[in-house]
Design an enzyme around this catalytic site. Structure first.
Site, PDB file in Angstrom:
ATOM      1  N   CYS A 127       0.880  -1.119  -0.128  1.00  0.00           N
ATOM      2  CA  CYS A 127       0.100   0.173  -0.080  1.00  0.00           C
ATOM      3  C   CYS A 127       0.682   1.360   0.083  1.00  0.00           C
ATOM      4  CB  CYS A 127      -1.060  -0.002   1.094  1.00  0.00           C
ATOM      5  SG  CYS A 127      -2.481   1.317   1.026  1.00  0.00           S
ATOM      6  N   HIS A 222      -3.581  -4.919   0.738  1.00  0.00           N
ATOM      7  CA  HIS A 222      -3.002  -5.455   2.332  1.00  0.00           C
ATOM      8  C   HIS A 222      -3.028  -7.055   2.348  1.00  0.00           C
ATOM      9  CE1 HIS A 222      -2.675  -1.572   4.073  1.00  0.00           C
ATOM     10  NE2 HIS A 222      -3.338  -1.088   3.223  1.00  0.00           N
ATOM     11  N   GLU A 224      -1.489  -8.774   4.495  1.00  0.00           N
ATOM     12  CA  GLU A 224      -1.451  -9.057   5.850  1.00  0.00           C
ATOM     13  C   GLU A 224      -3.022  -9.307   6.388  1.00  0.00           C
ATOM     14  OE1 GLU A 224      -2.240  -4.330   6.135  1.00  0.00           O
ATOM     15  OE2 GLU A 224      -1.196  -5.852   4.826  1.00  0.00           O
TER      16      GLU A 224
END
Length: 240
Positions: A127, A222, A224
């Site tokens: 990002c 993202h 994660e």
């Protein structure tokens, strides 16, 4: 499609690569009885590195002159998401909806990116990290766009399509992949030598990379937050 790392794809136990992850720097964070300044990182980042077979190390903002020696001790670098990049970094005038500056992070992470690229250390930007990679290489950003965040503090989902014959397409060969997303800025003019390796349906640049043999990839979403470990697993393999 979500995939975890198989034992055959993971580094040999005992020789797991050390992956440094840049962090937030918050002037006031609460935990327990404390309210203090903190260098912090959402737990999804180290968990993703660990799930991909690496060891995670936090890299809080520091003197940029130390970046080269820090990167020399690492096997891979992740530049995490976070606040907007200062428009002055890419020669633009701040717009009304651009967020507050984070000069310590900008300076430190730009130095980490430059050190990783100079040394050939595998680099993943997430990002803001992707946007900062673009800025580090002379590119510019769109300071505000609508439709890529559900609401404040809520991750959305949209599809991205890989560009054939790119590093990203070799990692995620699916014709289209749904990814967790939360951003309001995006790549505008592409930085030198970067190529686009994924797009959203509306044409927004969703991934950029440097041509091989470099291993430098930025993704706008993202990973994660989701369950798909393929991008991070590819970084860990490169770092091995």
């Amino acid at each position: 499609m979500s995939e975890s790392v198989s034992e055959s794809e993971s580094p040999v136990r005992g020789s797991r690569p050390l992956i440094g992850i840049s962090t937030y720097l918050d002037p006031k964070v609460s935990w327990g009885v404390w309210q203090l300044p903190a260098a912090l990182l959402p737990a999804g980042y180290p968990r993703l590195v660990q799930a991909a077979g690496g060891i995670a190390a936090m890299l809080p903002p520091d003197d940029p002159s130390y970046a080269e020696s820090v990167v020399a001790r690492l096997d891979g670098v992740v530049v995490a998401g976070g606040p907007d990049v200062e428009p002055e970094r890419y020669g633009a005038v701040r717009e009304e909806r651009t967020g507050p500056p984070a000069p310590e992070r900008d300076a430190w992470e730009l130095a980490l990116i430059e050190a990783a690229l100079a040394s050939g250390t595998p680099l993943l930007g997430i990002c803001r990290g992707m946007q900062l990679m673009n800025v580090a290489l002379g590119g510019t950003l769109i300071q505000h766009m609508d439709g890529h965040a559900e609401a404040v503090g809520v991750f959305g989902t949209h599809s991205v399509k890989p560009v054939p014959d790119t590093l990203y397409a070799s990692i995620v060969p699916d014709a289209s992949t749904d990814v967790p997303t939360y951003h309001h800025q995006a790549v505008d003019r592409l930085g030198r030598d970067l190529i686009v390796s994924a797009y959203a349906a509306d044409g927004t640049v969703e991934a950029v990379e440097l041509p091989r043999p470099a291993w430098a990839l930025g993704v706008q979403w993202h990973p994660e937050i989701g369950e798909d470990t393929r991008v991070m697993a590819a970084l860990v393999r490169a770092a091995s």
